[in-house]
Design a protein around this motif. Structure first.
Motif, short mmCIF file in Angstrom:
data_model
loop_
_atom_site.label_atom_id
_atom_site.label_comp_id
_atom_site.label_asym_id
_atom_site.label_seq_id
_atom_site.Cartn_x
_atom_site.Cartn_y
_atom_site.Cartn_z
N THR A 39 38.00 -23.61 31.58
CA THR A 39 38.21 -24.31 32.84
C THR A 39 36.88 -24.59 33.55
O THR A 39 36.77 -25.56 34.29
N PRO A 43 34.51 -29.12 32.47
CA PRO A 43 34.07 -30.03 33.53
C PRO A 43 32.54 -30.10 33.64
O PRO A 43 31.98 -31.18 33.89
N TYR A 44 31.88 -28.99 33.45
CA TYR A 44 30.42 -28.98 33.49
C TYR A 44 29.84 -29.83 32.36
O TYR A 44 28.91 -30.62 32.58
N SER A 46 31.34 -32.28 30.83
CA SER A 46 31.64 -33.69 31.12
C SER A 46 30.68 -34.23 32.17
O SER A 46 30.24 -35.39 32.09
N THR A 86 34.13 -36.12 36.46
CA THR A 86 34.14 -34.66 36.47
C THR A 86 35.41 -34.13 37.14
O THR A 86 36.02 -33.18 36.65
N TYR A 87 35.81 -34.74 38.24
CA TYR A 87 37.02 -34.34 38.94
C TYR A 87 38.25 -34.53 38.05
O TYR A 87 39.10 -33.64 37.96
N VAL A 89 38.38 -34.59 34.74
CA VAL A 89 38.35 -33.60 33.66
C VAL A 89 38.73 -32.23 34.19
O VAL A 89 39.49 -31.49 33.56
N TRP A 90 38.20 -31.88 35.37
CA TRP A 90 38.53 -30.59 35.95
C TRP A 90 40.02 -30.47 36.21
O TRP A 90 40.64 -29.44 35.92
#
Length: 163
Positions: A39, A43-44, A46, A86-87, A89-90
């Protein structure tokens, strides 16, 4: 004296349930860590990938067109793309692996265990424990256990309900 025996039994029950939570947590360490790390890492990663791509695109625009307003527009659009990507993907990773929610649930379990311990300390400070005090300790202990089991199940980590 009956309430003191019941208080001792309640304390033993609390200790048994807390030990069961610790044991099950140790058994499920890798699935818990996997959910949390995925988790955080995806995101990092991406963000880094989007940063590299948009940085390359901005550099290409800057060298090819040499226009300050176009450079500003490419900077703004690349920042928006990085944030939105990023949002997205997160959000997807959190729905899939539930790592951040799991951390919050485990913090809730820790608070529930702390509530049991506070109740025991309160009752020990009294001259005589009442039946209601003993029942409250048992209720809080079972609630902490049930919260732990439910947290694990909601995260997709199977836990048997056996203590």
């Amino acid at each position: 004296m009956q309430s003191q025996v019941s208080l001792d039994e309640s304390i033993r029950l609390k200790n048994d349930l807390i030990e069961a939570i610790k044991q099950k947590s140790r058994q499920k360490t890798w699935p818990i860590l996997r959910a949390i790390l995925i988790t955080i890492i995806l995101p990092y990663a991406s963000f880094l990938a989007l940063w590299a791509v948009t940085n390359y695109a901005r550099e290409y625009v800057a060298i090819t067109f040499q226009d300050s307003s176009l450079n500003l527009m490419s900077l703004i659009s690349s920042l928006l793309l990085m944030v939105a990507g990023t949002y997205w993907v997160w959000r997807w990773v959190e729905r899939r692996f539930r790592g951040i929610a799991l951390v919050g649930r485990l913090m809730g379990v820790a608070q529930a265990v702390l509530a049991v311990e506070r109740q025991i300390d309160t009752v020990k400070g009294q001259a005589q424990a009442t039946e209601q005090d003993v029942q409250e300790i048992e209720r809080l202990a079972y609630a902490a256990w049930n919260q732990f089991v439910q947290s694990m199940r909601e995260a997709g980590i199977p836990v048997d309900d056996e203590r």
